[in-house]
Every structure is written in structure tokens, then in C-alpha cells.
Scaffold this active site. Structure first.
Site: not given
Length: 367
Positions: A54, A77, A156, A170, A172, A198, A299, A305
Site C-alpha cells: 500500500e 495491516c 517425478a 534417475s 533425467w 538423495t 527420495g 517419513s
């Protein structure tokens, strides 16, 4: 809502998005001042401790702010923080009407800014493009109500559900376009989290690689129960220029901790076993550090977890049109898993888009 309100709030949301990844622990906010159908001032919050959206818009509008409307993506605010309350500045500038997309999510202050403006005789309207505004600030909404960061898990997989070949390769799985999108995510999230598995498998940098001079690297978070992080890894060798936090068990080797600290990493000990750390303590610590968003690129073990401990808010799930095969090729989520379908984790608010040759599914958890 009027078409004009929709149009100007859309512009305010575009401005707010320019601050993604730069304002923590504050929200991203955009503001547009309109007088006689013409935009006379614009602004967005650029960094915590600097003027709010603002104020930037008011400065640009100058005297033209008197009698004008302001469109702001979050309720102005009403409290003193590192900067004065924006409601005071709006009143003093002579703003005639305030349109806010959504109320402040902080239960201690929600609605107070609007009330002060109403008491000052300023017309207010709330709820214009509310859902896009909430989505834009989903990390802040989570943080301000729980003191923990918003956690997004990115993975992925191939069409047959693999994240690597049976030999661990992995690179790609996804297309260059999808990988660029992930770097754009890294540019928006405060931190990026990976497990030691990883790091040992890929020796990643976990930085942001974009052809953009405004891009910045997220804080790196490594979950490493035994402090196995190699001292000659790319992460260790770049930790003085990219902040890196290593969370480990309370009985991890003190000599390893000292060696990592000498490389510039910060080591934090938390409860849990070396193979099953209490990741909720990681989130509590990150919240205390003012980090409101974490992108997980782990991974199968770390993913499991986090899901088992119900710490994931959102998923970015890439599916590549490839088939690897092999019963030994790993999938994206390890752990013990559900014993029956009614124990499966349910997702909602599903969105999908094609990026390059890959399909990206975005979804939210419902704990």
C-alpha cells in the site's frame, strides 16, 4: 463483483506474485490505486522490513490518492510491526474506498484493519478474488496459524511409477521444460529439503538455475540422521554461499559435526532414531527461523517419513511418458505403506497441466 473490481484485483495479484520467496515471514501483497478509471499507483511488498504494498502504491499516486480506490490482495495491516500500520497511511492519504481480496488470517488481528477503515468513514469491500488470493499466500496462511512452514513435496515418476532404474539412475526422468519449472519453484520457496540418500546418490547442488538476474537460492535442508554428508560434496563445498542446515540425531558423531561446521554448515540435533527423525521438530525450528515454505525434493524414504508424520500440505507430482520396468526399481514413497485402501492418503483440489512431454498433477493433502 463488478468487472472493474475483478480487473484491478487481478492486477494486484500479479504484482503480489512478484514478491514470492522474498518476503518471509511476511505475506506477499499487491496494491493498485485507481482514480476515475485510471491506475495512478501500484506497488507490492518486496522484502520483510521494507514498506508494504500500500505504501509503495501511495507514494506513486501522490496527491491523486485522495478520493481514489485501492485494491489490495490482503486486508491492510492495523498493527505496528517493523513498519507502521497501513490503515493509518490510507486514512491520511484520503483514500475513498478499499477493496481487499481476503482478511488477514492471523486470528488476533483478522478484520481489525477493515473495522478501523470503516470507522474512519472509508467504504470497504472484502472477498474479491478471495480464492486466488488465498492460494497465492497459502504458505503464509499456514505459517501464521501454526508457526510452521507450508510443505510441498515434489517428485517425478515414470508412467509405471518409478523414480529411478534398478541401478539407481534417475537422470533425467522429466523433460527440460519440467526441470525448468522445478527451478521456478525453488525460486519461490524459502527452503529446499532433501534426505541424505538423495545427496549420496546424486551429489546435487539444490540451488536455483534460471536465466533470471532476480533468481535466488533457497536455504538447503538436509535430513541426515548419522551425519553421512560427504565433506567433498557439492553441498558442503558451497555452504558458505548458500545457507545449509543439517538435521541429525542427538547421538550423531561429534567429530563429524565439527567437520561439517568448519565447512560452513549448521548442524541441528533433534529427537528420533538415526533412520527415523522427528521431522515435526524440523518444522518447528524452521518456523522459529521465519521460513514459511519448504519444497521437498527427497527420495522414497524422506517422502514416506513426511507423509507418515502428516507434515505434507501439497504435492507436485510429475509423470513422464516413459516406462522403466523392473521389480527392483524404486517408487516415490517407501516406508511400510497402507495395509488397506481405506488407509490410503486422500488428496483433494486436484489440478493438472502438461509441461513439455510431462504431466504435472498438483494436489493437497487432507489430514
Amino acid at each position: 463483483m463488478s468487472n472493474d473490481d475483478h480487473h484491478y484485483m487481478q492486477r494486484a495479484l500479479q504484482l503480489a506474485a512478484l514478491g514470492l520467496g522474498r518476503t518471509s515471514p511476511n505475506p506477499v501483497v499487491g496494491a493498485v490505486i485507481v482514480k476515475n478509471g485510471i491506475i495512478v499507483g501500484e506497488g507490492y511488498h518486496q522484502k520483510a522490513g521494507t514498506p508494504h504494498a500500500e505504501i509503495h502504491a501511495l507514494r506513486q499516486a501522490g496527491e491523486q490518492a485522495r478520493g481514489a480506490d485501492i485494491y489490495v490482495t490482503l486486508e491492510p495491516c492495523s498493527h505496528y510491526g517493523r513498519t507502521p500500520p497501513c490503515v493509518n497511511a490510507l486514512i491520511e492519504a484520503g483514500i475513498k474506498r478499499v477493496v481487499a481480496a481476503v482478511l488477514d488470517p492471523n486470528p488476533l488481528v483478522a478484520g481489525q484493519g477493515i473495522e478501523i477503515l470503516n470507522n474512519a468513514g472509508i467504504e470497504t469491500k472484502v472477498g474479491v478474488l478471495e480464492e486466488p488470493a488465498r492460494r497465492l499466500n497459502e504458505a503464509f496462511f499456514k505459517f501464521i496459524t501454526t508457526n510452521r512452514p507450508f510443505v510441498a513435496l515434489k517428485t517425478a515418476i515414470t508412467l509405471d511409477g518409478k523414480i529411478a532404474t534398478r541401478k539407481g539412475n534417475s537422470r533425467w526422468i522429466t523433460s527440460p521444460e519440467a526441470r525448468r519449472y522445478v527451478h521456478q519453484l525453488r525460486n519461490r520457496y524459502d527452503a529446499i529439503m532433501a534426505g541424505i540418500g538423495t545427496v549420496l546418490a546424486d551429489d546435487p547442488m539444490l540451488n536455483t538455475r534460471l536465466d533470471d538476474p532476480t533468481a535466488r537460492d533457497p536455504v538447503r535442508i538436509i535430513v541426515d540422521g548419522q551425519l553421512d554428508l560427504p565433506l567433498d560434496s557439492q553441498i558442503a563445498n558451497t555452504s558458505r554461499k548458500q545457507t545449509t542446515l543439517v538435521y541429525t540425531s542427538r547421538n550423531a558423531d561429534r567429530g563429524r559435526e565439527k567437520a561439517l561446521k568448519q565447512k560452513g554448515l549448521e548442524v541441528i540435533r533433534i529427537d528420533g532414531t538415526q533412520n527415523n527423525l522427528d521431522l515435526s521438530q524440523v518444522m518447528d525450528d524452521l518456523g522459529k527461523r521465519g521460513m514459511i515454505s519448504v519444497l521437498v525434493e527427497g527420495g522414497a524414504g524422506l517422502n514416506a517419513s513426511l507423509l507418515e508424520q502428516k507434515l505434507v500440505d501439497k504435492l507436485y507430482w510429475f509423470i513422464a511418458p516413459k516406462i522403466i520396468g523392473g521389480s527392483q526399481a524404486p517408487g516415490p514413497v517407501g516406508g511400510s505403506g497402507a495395509a488397506s485402501m481405506d488407509e490410503a492418503i486422500l488428496l483433494h483440489d486436484i489440478q493438472q497441466q502438461q509441461i513439455g512431454d510431462d504431466l504435472l498433477i498438483e494436489a493437497y493433502t487432507r489430514w
